[in-house]
Design a protein around this motif. Structure first.
Motif, PDB file in Angstrom:
ATOM      1  N   GLN A   1       0.825  -1.205   0.000  1.00 15.70           N
ATOM      2  CA  GLN A   1       0.000   0.000   0.000  1.00 15.70           C
ATOM      3  C   GLN A   1       0.864   1.261   0.000  1.00 15.70           C
ATOM      4  O   GLN A   1       0.523   2.264  -0.636  1.00 15.70           O
ATOM      5  N   VAL A   2       1.996   1.186   0.752  1.00 17.97           N
ATOM      6  CA  VAL A   2       2.906   2.336   0.794  1.00 17.97           C
ATOM      7  C   VAL A   2       3.475   2.618  -0.593  1.00 17.97           C
ATOM      8  O   VAL A   2       3.468   3.766  -1.074  1.00 17.97           O
ATOM      9  N   TRP A   3       3.981   1.593  -1.249  1.00 16.61           N
ATOM     10  CA  TRP A   3       4.555   1.769  -2.586  1.00 16.61           C
ATOM     11  C   TRP A   3       3.486   2.203  -3.599  1.00 16.61           C
ATOM     12  O   TRP A   3       3.764   2.985  -4.515  1.00 16.61           O
ATOM     13  N   LYS A   4       2.293   1.712  -3.430  1.00 12.15           N
ATOM     14  CA  LYS A   4       1.194   2.095  -4.314  1.00 12.15           C
ATOM     15  C   LYS A   4       0.908   3.578  -4.190  1.00 12.15           C
ATOM     16  O   LYS A   4       0.743   4.299  -5.192  1.00 12.15           O
ATOM     17  N   LYS A   5       0.861   4.087  -2.937  1.00 12.53           N
ATOM     18  CA  LYS A   5       0.587   5.509  -2.713  1.00 12.53           C
ATOM     19  C   LYS A   5       1.747   6.381  -3.176  1.00 12.53           C
ATOM     20  O   LYS A   5       1.543   7.495  -3.682  1.00 12.53           O
ATOM     21  N   VAL A   6       2.981   5.879  -2.995  1.00 16.33           N
ATOM     22  CA  VAL A   6       4.148   6.620  -3.492  1.00 16.33           C
ATOM     23  C   VAL A   6       4.078   6.773  -5.013  1.00 16.33           C
ATOM     24  O   VAL A   6       4.351   7.846  -5.562  1.00 16.33           O
ATOM     25  N   SER A   7       3.710   5.696  -5.699  1.00 15.16           N
ATOM     26  CA  SER A   7       3.599   5.731  -7.171  1.00 15.16           C
ATOM     27  C   SER A   7       2.540   6.725  -7.611  1.00 15.16           C
ATOM     28  O   SER A   7       2.737   7.486  -8.569  1.00 15.16           O
ATOM     29  N   ILE A   8       1.391   6.718  -6.918  1.00 14.58           N
ATOM     30  CA  ILE A   8       0.327   7.675  -7.256  1.00 14.58           C
ATOM     31  C   ILE A   8       0.812   9.102  -7.036  1.00 14.58           C
ATOM     32  O   ILE A   8       0.559  10.010  -7.846  1.00 14.58           O
ATOM     33  N   GLY A   9       1.552   9.325  -5.931  1.00 13.57           N
ATOM     34  CA  GLY A   9       2.084  10.650  -5.652  1.00 13.57           C
ATOM     35  C   GLY A   9       3.048  11.122  -6.717  1.00 13.57           C
ATOM     36  O   GLY A   9       3.044  12.305  -7.106  1.00 13.57           O
ATOM     37  N   ILE A  10       3.887  10.207  -7.225  1.00 11.63           N
ATOM     38  CA  ILE A  10       4.835  10.559  -8.291  1.00 11.63           C
ATOM     39  C   ILE A  10       4.085  10.963  -9.560  1.00 11.63           C
ATOM     40  O   ILE A  10       4.418  11.958 -10.215  1.00 11.63           O
ATOM     41  N   LEU A  11       3.049  10.189  -9.908  1.00  8.39           N
ATOM     42  CA  LEU A  11       2.271  10.485 -11.120  1.00  8.39           C
ATOM     43  C   LEU A  11       1.583  11.836 -11.009  1.00  8.39           C
ATOM     44  O   LEU A  11       1.498  12.585 -11.997  1.00  8.39           O
ATOM     45  N   ILE A  12       1.088  12.166  -9.810  1.00  7.89           N
ATOM     46  CA  ILE A  12       0.437  13.461  -9.621  1.00  7.89           C
ATOM     47  C   ILE A  12       1.447  14.604  -9.692  1.00  7.89           C
ATOM     48  O   ILE A  12       1.172  15.687 -10.217  1.00  7.89           O
ATOM     49  N   SER A  13       2.659  14.349  -9.190  1.00  5.16           N
ATOM     50  CA  SER A  13       3.675  15.403  -9.101  1.00  5.16           C
ATOM     51  C   SER A  13       4.314  15.745 -10.433  1.00  5.16           C
ATOM     52  O   SER A  13       4.771  16.879 -10.630  1.00  5.16           O
ATOM     53  N   VAL A  14       4.371  14.780 -11.362  1.00  8.52           N
ATOM     54  CA  VAL A  14       5.100  14.975 -12.618  1.00  8.52           C
ATOM     55  C   VAL A  14       4.635  16.215 -13.380  1.00  8.52           C
ATOM     56  O   VAL A  14       5.446  17.074 -13.752  1.00  8.52           O
ATOM     57  N   PRO A  15       3.322  16.384 -13.680  1.00  8.93           N
ATOM     58  CA  PRO A  15       2.918  17.583 -14.437  1.00  8.93           C
ATOM     59  C   PRO A  15       3.194  18.880 -13.686  1.00  8.93           C
ATOM     60  O   PRO A  15       3.554  19.896 -14.291  1.00  8.93           O
ATOM     61  N   VAL A  16       3.046  18.859 -12.347  1.00  7.39           N
ATOM     62  CA  VAL A  16       3.317  20.059 -11.558  1.00  7.39           C
ATOM     63  C   VAL A  16       4.805  20.412 -11.622  1.00  7.39           C
ATOM     64  O   VAL A  16       5.191  21.572 -11.773  1.00  7.39           O
ATOM     65  N   LEU A  17       5.667  19.376 -11.528  1.00  8.28           N
ATOM     66  CA  LEU A  17       7.105  19.598 -11.578  1.00  8.28           C
ATOM     67  C   LEU A  17       7.542  20.167 -12.916  1.00  8.28           C
ATOM     68  O   LEU A  17       8.454  20.997 -12.973  1.00  8.28           O
ATOM     69  N   PHE A  18       6.907  19.732 -14.000  1.00  9.86           N
ATOM     70  CA  PHE A  18       7.249  20.264 -15.319  1.00  9.86           C
ATOM     71  C   PHE A  18       7.024  21.773 -15.359  1.00  9.86           C
ATOM     72  O   PHE A  18       7.854  22.541 -15.860  1.00  9.86           O
ATOM     73  N   VAL A  19       5.885  22.222 -14.836  1.00  2.00           N
ATOM     74  CA  VAL A  19       5.572  23.650 -14.835  1.00  2.00           C
ATOM     75  C   VAL A  19       6.526  24.417 -13.925  1.00  2.00           C
ATOM     76  O   VAL A  19       7.095  25.456 -14.313  1.00  2.00           O
ATOM     77  N   VAL A  20       6.725  23.908 -12.698  1.00  5.10           N
ATOM     78  CA  VAL A  20       7.582  24.583 -11.721  1.00  5.10           C
ATOM     79  C   VAL A  20       9.021  24.674 -12.215  1.00  5.10           C
ATOM     80  O   VAL A  20       9.667  25.735 -12.138  1.00  5.10           O
ATOM     81  N   LEU A  21       9.559  23.549 -12.724  1.00  5.75           N
ATOM     82  CA  LEU A  21      10.935  23.548 -13.211  1.00  5.75           C
ATOM     83  C   LEU A  21      11.108  24.506 -14.384  1.00  5.75           C
ATOM     84  O   LEU A  21      12.140  25.184 -14.503  1.00  5.75           O
ATOM     85  N   GLY A  22      10.105  24.566 -15.260  1.00  7.82           N
ATOM     86  CA  GLY A  22      10.179  25.490 -16.382  1.00  7.82           C
ATOM     87  C   GLY A  22      10.273  26.930 -15.926  1.00  7.82           C
ATOM     88  O   GLY A  22      11.052  27.727 -16.475  1.00  7.82           O
ATOM     89  N   LEU A  23       9.468  27.274 -14.938  1.00  7.45           N
ATOM     90  CA  LEU A  23       9.495  28.644 -14.416  1.00  7.45           C
ATOM     91  C   LEU A  23      10.820  28.959 -13.723  1.00  7.45           C
ATOM     92  O   LEU A  23      11.388  30.048 -13.891  1.00  7.45           O
ATOM     93  N   LEU A  24      11.327  27.998 -12.901  1.00  7.03           N
ATOM     94  CA  LEU A  24      12.582  28.224 -12.184  1.00  7.03           C
ATOM     95  C   LEU A  24      13.766  28.319 -13.138  1.00  7.03           C
ATOM     96  O   LEU A  24      14.683  29.121 -12.931  1.00  7.03           O
TER      97      LEU A  24
END
Length: 486
Positions: free
Chosen positions: A152-175
Motif C-alpha cells: 500500500q505504501v509503494w502504491k501511494k508513493v507511485s500515485i504521488g509521483i504520477l500526480i507530481s510529474v505535471p506540476v514539476l514540469f511547470v515549476v521547473l520550467g518557471l525556475l
C-alpha cells in the motif's frame, strides 16, 4: 466480469505480443507502404487461428468487408496518394473493428439498424474493461507474498509521483527561466540517463499498447454474445405529419421546377446570358448546386423513413412529390457536372475536381436506388447506402485518381499548350511519371528540367526502408535514374 485465464489464453497473449511487435515495426519505424499489407496478413492470420472452429455470422457481407479491407491495405503498396494515405489510417482500423464485431455477433443481430452502432461501442467498452480486469488480476498475482502494508505504501508513493510529474514540469520550467545557473545545472541531467534510451522505451510502450488492444478485443468477441439489441418495433417511432410533409415538398418542388426551366433555357442549350464566361459561371454555382442536391437527398431520406403515409391517396401523392424531387436533383447534378467540366477545360484537372466528378456519379447511383425505394418500400436504404459507399471508397483507392489527373492534364496540354507543372510536381510519384512523359516529348518546356533534376537528386539519396516499399515510388525512381538531364 469474472475472468478465467487458461493456458490457451496465455499462449494467445504471447501471440498478441508478437503481433504488437509486427504493428510497431510496420507503422512506427518508417513511412507506411507494403508494411500495412504485411500487418493485415499477420493480424487476420492470428484472428482466424484464435477463432478456428468458431461459427461466424453474416458471412457473405463479412467477406465483402474483408475484401475491401485487404484492398485498402494493398493500396499503400500499389499507390501513394497522400489524401487516401492519411484517411485510411482511420478508415481501415474502423472497418477491421466493424468486421470483427460483425462476424462474431449473433446471427439474429442486424448490422443495418441504428442499434448496431450501440452494439459496436459496447464491444469496444467491453474490451477496455477486460484489459483493466486482466491488469488487476496480474497485480494480484505479483502481489502474492508481499506484505500488504508495504504494498500500500509503494502504491501511494507511485500515485504521488504520477500526480507530481505535471506540476514539476511547470515549476521547473518557471525556475529555469528565472535562474540561468539553475538551468545549466538541470541541462546536464539527461546525461545521467544515457543508459536509458527514450526510443526503446517508446517502442516498448507501443508494443504493449498494441498487444493489449488486440488481446482485449479478441478475448471479448470470442465469448458467446447475449442479444441486447432492441427491435425497432419495441419503440415508438417518430412520424412526420402527412399534410406538413406534402406542403414542404410542394413548395420545394415548385422552386426546383422553376430552376430547371431556367437551366434548360440557356445552360443546357449552350448559350449564356450576361457577361459571364463559361469558367466564371461554372465556378460561381458548382458547390451551391452540389450542396442543394445533398439537402434534397436528406429530405427524401427523412420523408421515406418518418412520413406518415397510411392513407392511400396521400401515400401516392407523397411518392409523386418525392419522385419529382429526385428528378429535380438529377437536373441539379447534371448542371453541376457540366459546370465542373467547363471549369476543368479552362483551368485544368486537380484532385479535388476529379473527386467531385466521381462523387457526383456516386450520387447518381444513390438517387437511382432511392427512386426505386420510393415505389418499393420493402427495400432498405441504409443497407444499400453503406455497401455502395464502401465499394465507392475502395474503388477510388484502387483506380489511382492521380493517374487520371495526369492523363487528362497531358491531353489538355497537347490540345491547348497549357500545363501546370508545379501542380503535377505536388502530386505523388504518379505526377513525377507524368512530368517525365512530358519532358520526353518537350524537353525545352520552361522550368520542367529543374523540377526533374531536383526530383532525381532526391531519388538518388539512397536507402528506402522495407516498410515504405511502394510500386509507384519504385517505378518513378527508376525512370528518374534513367533520365538524362543535360
Amino acid at each position: 466480469m469474472e475472468l478465467k485465464i487458461g493456458k490457451s489464453d496465455w499462449l494467445f497473449l504471447l501471440l498478441c505480443m508478437v503481433l504488437g511487435i509486427v504493428a510497431e515495426e510496420a507503422f512506427f519505424r518508417a513511412e507506411i507502404g507494403i508494411s500495412y499489407l504485411v500487418f493485415i496478413i499477420a493480424f487476420y492470420g492470428l484472428f482466424f487461428y484464435r477463432y478456428r472452429g468458431f461459427s461466424f455470422s453474416h458471412q457473405r457481407f463479412g467477406y465483402l468487408v474483408l475484401i475491401c479491407i485487404w484492398v485498402l491495405a494493398a493500396s499503400y503498396f500499389i499507390n501513394d496518394n497522400l489524401f487516401f494515405y492519411a484517411l485510411n489510417i482511420v478508415v481501415i482500423p474502423s472497418l477491421v473493428f466493424f468486421h470483427l464485431v460483425l462476424v462474431t455477433s449473433q446471427k439474429n443481430i442486424r448490422w443495418n439498424k441504428p442499434a448496431f452502432i450501440t452494439y459496436l461501442f459496447s464491444k469496444l467498452g467491453g474490451a477496455i474493461k477486460y484489459n483493466f480486469i486482466f491488469a488487476s488480476l496480474m497485480g494480484k498475482f505479483f502481489k502474492q507474498g508481499i506484505d500488504e502494508s508495504k504494498f500500500q505504501v509503494w502504491k501511494k508513493v507511485s500515485i504521488g509521483i504520477l500526480i507530481s510529474v505535471p506540476v514539476l514540469f511547470v515549476v521547473l520550467g518557471l525556475l529555469m527561466s528565472a535562474d540561468t545557473q539553475f538551468e545549466k545545472m538541470l541541462g546536464g541531467i539527461p546525461q545521467w540517463f544515457q543508459l536509458l534510451d527514450a526510443e526503446v522505451v517508446f517502442r516498448i510502450i507501443t508494443v504493449l499498447f498494441c498487444t493489449f488492444v488486440f488481446f482485449g478485443l479478441m478475448q471479448v468477441l470470442i465469448k458467446k454474445q447475449i442479444n441486447v439489441m432492441t427491435h425497432d418495433g419495441d419503440k415508438q417511432k417518430f412520424t412526420m405529419d402527412a399534410i406538413i410533409t406534402i406542403t414542404v415538398l410542394v413548395l420545394i418542388n415548385a422552386v426546383y421546377v422553376l430552376f430547371t426551366i431556367v437551366q434548360f433555357k440557356y445552360f443546357f442549350s449552350g448559350t449564356l446570358q450576361g457577361d459571364f464566361t463559361y469558367a466564371e459561371y461554372a465556378r460561381k454555382g458548382f458547390f451551391e448546386l452540389l450542396f442543394v442536391t445533398l439537402i434534397n437527398l436528406t429530405i427524401t431520406i427523412l420523408v421515406l423513413t418518418f412520413a406518415n403515409k397510411s392513407i392511400g391517396f396521400i401515400k401516392r401523392f407523397i411518392q409523386m412529390l418525392l419522385t419529382t424531387l429526385v428528378i429535380s436533383s438529377g437536373v441539379l447534378l447534371s448542371s453541376a457536372f457540366m459546370r465542373l467540366s467547363m471549369y476543368e477545360d479552362a483551368y485544368g484537372f486537380t484532385f479535388i475536381r476529379v473527386m467531385a466528378h466521381s462523387f457526383m456519379i456516386f450520387l447518381v447511383v444513390i438517387f437511382m436506388y432511392t427512386l426505386i425505394k420510393i415505389w418499393i418500400e420493402k427495400l432498405s436504404l441504409f443497407h444499400f447506402y453503406f455497401i455502395s459507399s464502401l465499394l465507392y471508397y475502395t474503388l477510388m483507392n484502387v483506380i489511382n485518381v492521380e493517374q487520371i489527373i495526369v492523363t487528362k492534364n497531358i491531353e489538355r496540354y497537347e490540345q491547348s499548350g497549357k500545363i501546370d507543372l508545379h501542380y503535377l510536381n505536388s502530386l505523388s510519384h504518379t505526377g513525377i511519371l507524368g512530368l517525365i512523359e512530358i519532358y520526353e516529348e518537350n524537353p525545352q518546356l520552361p522550368g520542367l528540367k529543374n523540377i526533374l533534376l531536383e526530383r532525381k537528386n532526391e531519388a538518388n539519396l539512397g536507402y528506402v526502408p522495407w516498410q515504405s516499399y511502394n510500386l509507384k515510388r519504385t517505378q518513378a525512381n527508376e525512370e528518374l535514374r534513367k533520365l538524362h538531364l543535360e
